[in-house]
Design an enzyme around this catalytic site. Structure first.
Site, PDB file in Angstrom:
ATOM      1  N   LEU A 136      29.184 -19.162  -7.974  1.00 29.48           N
ATOM      2  CA  LEU A 136      28.160 -18.114  -7.916  1.00 29.48           C
ATOM      3  C   LEU A 136      26.765 -18.658  -7.631  1.00 29.48           C
ATOM      4  CD1 LEU A 136      29.056 -15.929 -11.032  1.00 29.48           C
ATOM      5  CD2 LEU A 136      29.606 -15.500  -8.641  1.00 29.48           C
ATOM      6  N   SER A 137      26.595 -19.959  -7.703  1.00 30.49           N
ATOM      7  CA  SER A 137      25.268 -20.558  -7.611  1.00 30.49           C
ATOM      8  C   SER A 137      24.795 -20.668  -6.160  1.00 30.49           C
ATOM      9  CB  SER A 137      25.293 -21.962  -8.230  1.00 30.49           C
ATOM     10  OG  SER A 137      24.165 -22.706  -7.826  1.00 30.49           O
TER      11      SER A 137
END
EC number: 5.99.1.4
Length: 198
Positions: free
Chosen positions: A11-12
């Site tokens: 998700l980063s």
């Protein structure tokens, strides 16, 4: 032979912006690299961090400016406010763990999940997206469902390993000598360290 543990979250945005450079740096220095996807929100909670949505507006605004600058500098497309973020990162992480356990080089897969989320407006929590990313990277889409209990255990263990090793964000690189490097913008420092220049 040096070794690097690479703690990251699918998700980063900064994991996405790292691309395949962690693998390339490891190969340049003859180092081994273990990909350790984890739950970044749980890591924040365990190490004094705050999810982006709960940060002071000054921090939220800076994060978006920084993401835009890094994207331009690297020539990598990035939507600052993607449609499917945040989402459940576990399915994509499980696929990476299964692929790594099967002996695959997962650098392209990590990048594919990042691109799906941050550039292609796709939800990486969905099975069809996970399978499509695997296939795009020349990997068996069935890895999405392979040894899920093992992958889930590893995903949880990666969080514990990260906390115990001193990580607190993503991407986070820790060498076997205990040197820690936080952020996509510290990859050059990791490279320099492995070269003996730092």
């Amino acid at each position: 032979m040096p070794h690097i543990d690479y703690y990251f979250a699918t998700l980063s945005p900064f994991t996405y912006l790292s691309g395949t450079r962690p693998r390339d740096i490891a190969q340049k220095h003859g180092a081994t690299l273990t990909y350790k996807p984890l739950d970044i929100m749980a890591l924040f909670a365990r190490t004094g961090g705050v999810p982006p949505k709960d940060r002071h507006p000054n921090r939220q605004e800076y994060r978006l400016q920084d993401m835009a600058r890094r994207s331009k500098r690297l020539g990598v497309p990035l939507n600052l406010k993607p449609m499917f973020w945040p989402t459940n990162g576990a399915p994509s992480a499980y696929a990476i763990i299964a692929a790594q356990n099967a002996g695959a080089d997962v650098a392209e897969l990590v990048t594919a999940f990042g691109a799906a989320c941050w550039a292609e407006e796709r939800d990486i929590s969905q099975d069809d997206v996970v399978r499509a990313c695997l296939e795009k990277c020349g990997l068996d889409p069935a890895l999405a469902d392979k040894d899920m209990l093992t992958s889930a255990d590893t995903f949880g263990k990666n969080l514990e390993d990260a906390v115990n090793a001193g990580a607190f964000g993503a991407p986070f690189f820790i060498t076997d000598s205990g040197e820690r490097f936080w952020g996509e913008d510290r990859l050059d420092d990791l490279d320099a360290y492995l070269s003996g220049k730092l």
